[in-house]
Design a protein around this motif. Structure first.
Motif, mmCIF file in Angstrom:
data_model
loop_
_atom_site.group_PDB
_atom_site.id
_atom_site.type_symbol
_atom_site.label_atom_id
_atom_site.label_comp_id
_atom_site.label_asym_id
_atom_site.label_seq_id
_atom_site.Cartn_x
_atom_site.Cartn_y
_atom_site.Cartn_z
ATOM 1 N N GLN A 54 0.859 -1.192 0.000
ATOM 2 C CA GLN A 54 0.000 0.000 0.000
ATOM 3 C C GLN A 54 0.887 1.231 0.000
ATOM 4 O O GLN A 54 1.865 1.305 0.754
ATOM 5 C CB GLN A 54 -0.923 -0.012 1.214
ATOM 6 N N HIS A 55 0.530 2.247 -0.809
ATOM 7 C CA HIS A 55 1.452 3.353 -1.057
ATOM 8 C C HIS A 55 0.943 4.727 -0.632
ATOM 9 O O HIS A 55 1.613 5.729 -0.861
ATOM 10 C CB HIS A 55 1.820 3.385 -2.542
ATOM 11 N N THR A 56 -0.211 4.782 -0.039
ATOM 12 C CA THR A 56 -0.750 6.007 0.533
ATOM 13 C C THR A 56 -1.858 5.592 1.490
ATOM 14 O O THR A 56 -2.506 4.568 1.261
ATOM 15 C CB THR A 56 -1.285 6.961 -0.564
ATOM 16 N N PRO A 57 -2.083 6.332 2.567
ATOM 17 C CA PRO A 57 -3.069 5.883 3.556
ATOM 18 C C PRO A 57 -4.481 5.748 2.998
ATOM 19 O O PRO A 57 -5.257 4.934 3.494
ATOM 20 C CB PRO A 57 -3.001 6.986 4.626
ATOM 21 N N GLN A 65 6.353 4.522 3.840
ATOM 22 C CA GLN A 65 6.486 5.074 5.197
ATOM 23 C C GLN A 65 7.529 4.339 6.025
ATOM 24 O O GLN A 65 8.380 4.960 6.666
ATOM 25 C CB GLN A 65 5.138 5.036 5.921
ATOM 26 N N PHE A 66 7.478 3.013 6.008
ATOM 27 C CA PHE A 66 8.337 2.228 6.891
ATOM 28 C C PHE A 66 9.537 1.598 6.187
ATOM 29 O O PHE A 66 10.510 1.220 6.839
ATOM 30 C CB PHE A 66 7.514 1.127 7.575
ATOM 31 N N GLY A 67 9.454 1.452 4.868
ATOM 32 C CA GLY A 67 10.591 0.949 4.110
ATOM 33 C C GLY A 67 10.728 -0.557 4.057
ATOM 34 O O GLY A 67 11.703 -1.066 3.508
ATOM 35 N N TYR A 68 9.745 -1.289 4.610
ATOM 36 C CA TYR A 68 9.848 -2.743 4.638
ATOM 37 C C TYR A 68 9.028 -3.381 3.525
ATOM 38 O O TYR A 68 7.923 -2.926 3.211
ATOM 39 C CB TYR A 68 9.377 -3.295 5.987
ATOM 40 N N LEU A 69 9.563 -4.459 2.981
ATOM 41 C CA LEU A 69 8.863 -5.255 1.978
ATOM 42 C C LEU A 69 8.896 -6.720 2.389
ATOM 43 O O LEU A 69 9.820 -7.156 3.078
ATOM 44 C CB LEU A 69 9.539 -5.110 0.607
ATOM 45 N N PRO A 70 7.909 -7.494 1.956
ATOM 46 C CA PRO A 70 7.967 -8.932 2.239
ATOM 47 C C PRO A 70 9.033 -9.592 1.375
ATOM 48 O O PRO A 70 9.475 -9.040 0.363
ATOM 49 C CB PRO A 70 6.574 -9.416 1.837
#
Length: 221
Positions: free
Chosen positions: A7-10, A35-40
């Motif tokens: 997801q790329h925007t709230p 926002q957090f910089g984490y990906l699976p």
């Protein structure tokens, strides 16, 4: 099945994709890389959903490139991928094709028309939400799935595992309200010439939900 959502925007969440996931007993994990910089990892992904956002795949941001690395790995593993708007553009960029400015900015509800992919048994015309000003090339490996009056390349399907849509089938009425109240300045200068109120008053057809479900079913069978 574990569905990982980028997801790329709230204000652009999975909407009816989440309903489909719950209906089929899948587990959904939602990541916010902007926002957090984490990906699976690819290993923990059975299906990838890439949602829309205000950024462009042409932006020079590390996490955007990392997303494409993940997409490429999942393509190599023939895992299902569903891309919406920016998400579809990311798939196209991963395949080495261009994402450019569209001839006109489309924001609001307008029809899209099914092209030659008749085996999916989806309606010939759908009234859908548009929220974009860029467009993608159709990869050589893919089939054109939808077009609109303003833009030829509105959707594609590839290898029984990948669907990319330039428009939005996933929002429910509450999701549309969230998009409008938070991103209403973006509506200005759209070729569709709709006001915020006109967008909010547009009823979302059940055909949109049924088409979304059929596309998700198709790539996960």
């Amino acid at each position: 099945m574990r569905i990982n959502v980028l997801q790329h925007t709230p204000n652009e969440g999975p909407g009816m994709i989440q309903d489909w996931s719950q209906k089929n007993g899948h587990e959904m994990y939602i990541y916010h890389p902007y926002q957090f910089g984490y990906l699976p990892t690819a290993e923990e992904t059975d299906m990838l959903v890439i949602l829309g956002g205000p950024m462009s795949p042409n932006d020079d941001l590390p996490w955007i490139e990392q997303e494409r690395e993940l997409i490429q790995t999942l393509m190599d593993q023939e895992k299902p991928i569903f891309g919406v708007c920016y998400g579809a553009q990311q798939i196209v960029k991963t395949l080495g094709y261009d994402v450019t400015k569209a001839p006109a900015k489309e924001v609001g509800f307008a029809p899209v028309y099914r092209r030659d992919v008749k085996f999916l048994n989806i309606p010939e015309e759908l009234n859908v939400l548009h929220w974009h000003e860029e467009m993608f090339e159709i990869p050589a490996q893919a089939q054109l799935l939808f077009s609109s009056d303003k833009l030829e390349n509105q959707g594609f399907i590839m290898n029984h595992r990948i669907v990319g849509l330039q428009f939005h089938l996933e929002p429910k009425a509450d999701n549309v309200r969230e998009m409008v109240v938070n991103d209403f300045p973006y509506i200005k200068n759209s070729v569709l010439n709709q006001t915020s109120e006109e967008i909010l008053q547009t009823r979302i057809s059940d055909d949109n939900k049924q088409t979304l479900y059929k596309l998700l079913d198709f790539i996960t069978i």
